[in-house]
Design a protein around this motif. Structure first.
Motif, short mmCIF file in Angstrom:
data_model
loop_
_atom_site.label_atom_id
_atom_site.label_comp_id
_atom_site.label_asym_id
_atom_site.label_seq_id
_atom_site.Cartn_x
_atom_site.Cartn_y
_atom_site.Cartn_z
N UNK A 12 0.48 1.72 4.97
CA UNK A 12 -0.91 1.28 4.88
C UNK A 12 -1.41 1.37 3.44
N UNK A 13 -1.13 2.49 2.79
CA UNK A 13 -1.54 2.66 1.39
C UNK A 13 -0.89 1.60 0.51
N UNK A 14 0.38 1.32 0.77
CA UNK A 14 1.11 0.30 0.02
C UNK A 14 0.47 -1.08 0.21
N UNK A 15 0.21 -1.44 1.46
CA UNK A 15 -0.37 -2.75 1.77
C UNK A 15 -1.77 -2.88 1.14
N UNK A 16 -2.56 -1.83 1.20
CA UNK A 16 -3.88 -1.87 0.57
C UNK A 16 -3.77 -2.08 -0.93
#
Length: 256
Positions: A12-16
């Motif tokens: 999730x952090x990566x995608x954000x």
């Protein structure tokens, strides 16, 4: 369960981070200020299949993205460094991370002691360490003039090194703690086996080392879009974009 939570959080952090970079890039494109961001994203998604499957962009991706022919012509040492980072990351992600997931979920009967599986994992780690070594040499020994990175570049290099070393330590702990693994199989995990011969104790240590490796690796993965490591992704895309006749503004630098 904890691993699923940690890996999901990292994704999730990566995608954000990727989304933030994409929004920043789209907001800077000239002549499209009046077009809503959502419409620009949809436009990119519609164009993506033709862009990615174009013979010209695929050829550029292979020659200048994966094998970096142009960089080889310009600076062989920098080419070796970049190739070490690129292929080390590819091997550890697609073979190591995805391979372990495929095995853990019973999709395929892979084993960490399969010769090809073990060899590629070990080689991927060594490639990353080679890239780190060359980067340190160019930055702190040769003192290449155009390298002006601050403490952040050193942090990234130390982070990569820690991820690789904890992986080898975790592998060494596994080789010691699990039921005796035949030498014919264990020898393919040559780096982990070499570390295990130094006398690392088992008995629960392997679990701690594995979780340490997971935390270090997942946090590094999540940090990629917020650092110069993002060039690993944007560099090939920029090359493909130039080959396709599009703007090259997608790339924003990297570990030179």
């Amino acid at each position: 369960m904890l691993f699923i939570v940690l890996s999901t959080t990292a994704i999730i952090v990566f995608v954000l981070g990727v989304g933030g970079n994409l929004a920043f890039w789209l907001s800077g494109k000239r002549g499209e200020e009046a077009v809503p961001l959502s419409a620009r994203v949809l436009g990119l998604l519609k164009e993506a299949p033709a862009f990615l499957l174009s013979p010209r962009t695929l050829r550029a991706f292979l020659t200048h993205g994966l094998f970096q022919v142009q960089l080889l012509r310009e600076d062989r040492l920098r080419w070796l460094m970049s190739m070490s980072f690129t292929w080390g990351a590819i091997e550890l992600f697609f073979v190591g991370s995805l391979g372990n997931a495929v095995r853990d979920y019973g999709i395929a009967g892979l084993s960490q002691d399969d010769p090809w599986f073990a060899l590629i994992n070990e080689a991927g780690g060594l490639l990353l360490l080679l890239g780190v070594g060359i980067a340190l040499y160019r930055r702190y020994v040769a003192r290449v003039p155009q390298l002006r990175g601050g403490w952040g570049d050193g942090l990234i290099l130390a982070w990569i090194t820690l991820a690789v070393l904890t992986g080898y330590l975790a592998e060494a702990g596994r080789l010691i703690s699990e039921p005796p693994i035949p030498l014919d199989a264990a020898r393919y995990s040559f780096a982990g086996r070499a570390v295990s011969l130094l006398g690392i104790e088992g008995g629960g240590t392997d679990g701690f080392l594995w979780w340490l490796h997971v935390i270090v690796s997942l946090s590094l993965f999540a940090y990629i879009p917020y650092s110069k490591l993002f060039h690993i992704i944007t560099g090939p895309l920029s090359i493909m974009a130039r080959a396709h006749g599009r703007s090259s503004e997608v790339s924003h630098g990297g570990l030179r």
